[in-house]
Scaffold this active site. Sequence first.
Site, mmCIF file in Angstrom:
data_model
loop_
_atom_site.group_PDB
_atom_site.id
_atom_site.type_symbol
_atom_site.label_atom_id
_atom_site.label_comp_id
_atom_site.label_asym_id
_atom_site.label_seq_id
_atom_site.Cartn_x
_atom_site.Cartn_y
_atom_site.Cartn_z
ATOM 1 N N LYS A 34 -9.767 -3.120 -9.551
ATOM 2 C CA LYS A 34 -10.314 -4.132 -9.118
ATOM 3 C C LYS A 34 -10.166 -4.184 -7.662
ATOM 4 C CE LYS A 34 -7.863 -6.201 -12.504
ATOM 5 N NZ LYS A 34 -7.383 -6.565 -13.413
ATOM 6 N N GLY A 35 -9.612 -3.094 -6.948
ATOM 7 C CA GLY A 35 -8.620 -3.455 -5.799
ATOM 8 C C GLY A 35 -9.733 -3.149 -4.838
ATOM 9 N N GLU A 96 -12.254 3.543 -2.259
ATOM 10 C CA GLU A 96 -10.911 3.234 -2.304
ATOM 11 C C GLU A 96 -10.445 1.914 -1.761
ATOM 12 O OE1 GLU A 96 -8.905 2.350 -5.089
ATOM 13 O OE2 GLU A 96 -8.219 4.071 -5.786
ATOM 14 N N ASP A 97 -9.551 1.112 -2.364
ATOM 15 C CA ASP A 97 -8.612 0.202 -0.967
ATOM 16 C C ASP A 97 -7.941 1.096 -0.172
ATOM 17 O OD1 ASP A 97 -7.176 0.788 -3.814
ATOM 18 O OD2 ASP A 97 -6.757 -1.157 -3.581
ATOM 19 N N ASP A 100 -2.210 6.631 -1.718
ATOM 20 C CA ASP A 100 -0.641 6.078 -1.369
ATOM 21 C C ASP A 100 -0.032 7.664 -2.254
ATOM 22 O OD1 ASP A 100 1.857 5.926 -1.371
ATOM 23 O OD2 ASP A 100 1.604 4.389 -2.737
ATOM 24 N N LYS A 128 -1.615 5.406 3.464
ATOM 25 C CA LYS A 128 -0.679 5.272 3.374
ATOM 26 C C LYS A 128 -0.264 7.069 2.755
ATOM 27 C CE LYS A 128 1.073 2.469 0.134
ATOM 28 N NZ LYS A 128 2.247 1.254 -0.047
ATOM 29 N N PHE A 149 4.297 -1.745 1.758
ATOM 30 C CA PHE A 149 4.025 -2.206 0.094
ATOM 31 C C PHE A 149 3.585 -3.217 0.345
ATOM 32 C CE2 PHE A 149 2.543 -4.497 -3.899
ATOM 33 C CZ PHE A 149 1.878 -3.494 -4.521
ATOM 34 N N ASP A 156 -2.855 -6.384 -5.146
ATOM 35 C CA ASP A 156 -2.409 -7.021 -4.987
ATOM 36 C C ASP A 156 -0.890 -6.825 -5.962
ATOM 37 O OD1 ASP A 156 -3.213 -4.671 -7.706
ATOM 38 O OD2 ASP A 156 -1.931 -6.132 -8.726
ATOM 39 N N ARG A 162 -4.871 -10.721 -4.322
ATOM 40 C CA ARG A 162 -5.780 -10.077 -4.219
ATOM 41 C C ARG A 162 -6.893 -10.455 -3.065
ATOM 42 N NH1 ARG A 162 -6.216 -5.121 -7.345
ATOM 43 N NH2 ARG A 162 -5.851 -5.578 -9.604
HETATM 44 P P1 IMP Z 1 -2.222 6.261 -4.964
HETATM 45 O O1 IMP Z 1 -2.671 6.949 -7.004
HETATM 46 O O2 IMP Z 1 -0.707 6.612 -5.799
HETATM 47 O O3 IMP Z 1 -2.862 6.976 -4.730
HETATM 48 O O4 IMP Z 1 -1.777 4.975 -5.051
HETATM 49 C C1 IMP Z 1 -4.144 4.137 -5.082
HETATM 50 C C2 IMP Z 1 -3.684 3.255 -6.109
HETATM 51 O O5 IMP Z 1 -2.287 2.770 -5.936
HETATM 52 C C3 IMP Z 1 -5.109 1.775 -5.318
HETATM 53 O O6 IMP Z 1 -6.019 2.339 -5.806
HETATM 54 C C4 IMP Z 1 -3.931 0.643 -5.803
HETATM 55 O O7 IMP Z 1 -4.661 -0.258 -6.601
HETATM 56 C C5 IMP Z 1 -2.403 0.760 -5.767
HETATM 57 N N1 IMP Z 1 -1.691 0.859 -4.322
HETATM 58 C C6 IMP Z 1 -1.741 1.856 -3.588
HETATM 59 N N2 IMP Z 1 -0.359 1.213 -2.852
HETATM 60 C C7 IMP Z 1 -0.048 0.338 -3.128
HETATM 61 C C8 IMP Z 1 -0.171 -1.033 -1.599
HETATM 62 O O8 IMP Z 1 0.752 -1.043 -1.239
HETATM 63 N N3 IMP Z 1 0.211 -2.120 -2.546
HETATM 64 C C9 IMP Z 1 -0.896 -2.127 -3.531
HETATM 65 N N4 IMP Z 1 -1.410 -1.455 -4.290
HETATM 66 C C10 IMP Z 1 -1.700 -0.298 -4.562
HETATM 67 MG MG MG Z 2 -4.487 -1.527 -8.023
#
Ligand code: IMP
Ligand code: MG
Length: 179
Positions: A34-35, A96-97, A100, A128, A149, A156, A162
Amino acid sequence: MFSEAEIAAAIRSLAEQIARDHAGEDVLLLGILKGAVHVLSDLARELDQIQPGPSRLYLDVMAVSSYGNASRSSGEVRLIQDTTHAIEGRRVVIVEDIIDNGLTLSYLNALLSARKPLSLRSAVLLDKPYRRIANVKADYVGLTCPDEFIVGYGLDYQERYRTLPYIAKLRPDIFSDPD
Ligand code: IMP
Ligand code: MG
């Protein structure tokens, strides 16, 4: 951490880069729920204004989950809801939002490239780069984010925040859960 004006400028920059690489092409913008809802919505309307740009824009969404209810990734990505459009033969931009550890984007790249798109690129509002597990890079990055974070503008913490129009650092030291 990022104001509404900073977010708007970053979305504008993403739109300009996507427009350059997809001028005259039909593009499927694929938002990850949903991000990415606000990013998808604002980016689509911005991109629509840019000339020269894509010839036609199509919107779709899919939902994946990687975090459960924790502020750390479980390391497992699950497909919750698939696209409605076919991917084969199309120019697709994943929206994507935030990226990470990279597991979500790497999962999406593998899943979608197996469907034989004409091209597959990815746009993220926030990067990040500190805790990558998967060796993956987004093609378009709006803002590089400190190692915190963050919440707001789609992001969220346990489904909260959100709807904030800006992006803020979550302070777990003052956060208390009413449930
Ligand atoms: P990844 O798989 O670690 O690259 O993370 C991607 C997903 O993790 C994003 O689409 C977010 O939903 C969530 N996410 C990563 N970092 C944050 C943060 O700082 N705040 C909120 N959601 C995060
Ligand atoms: Mg998320």
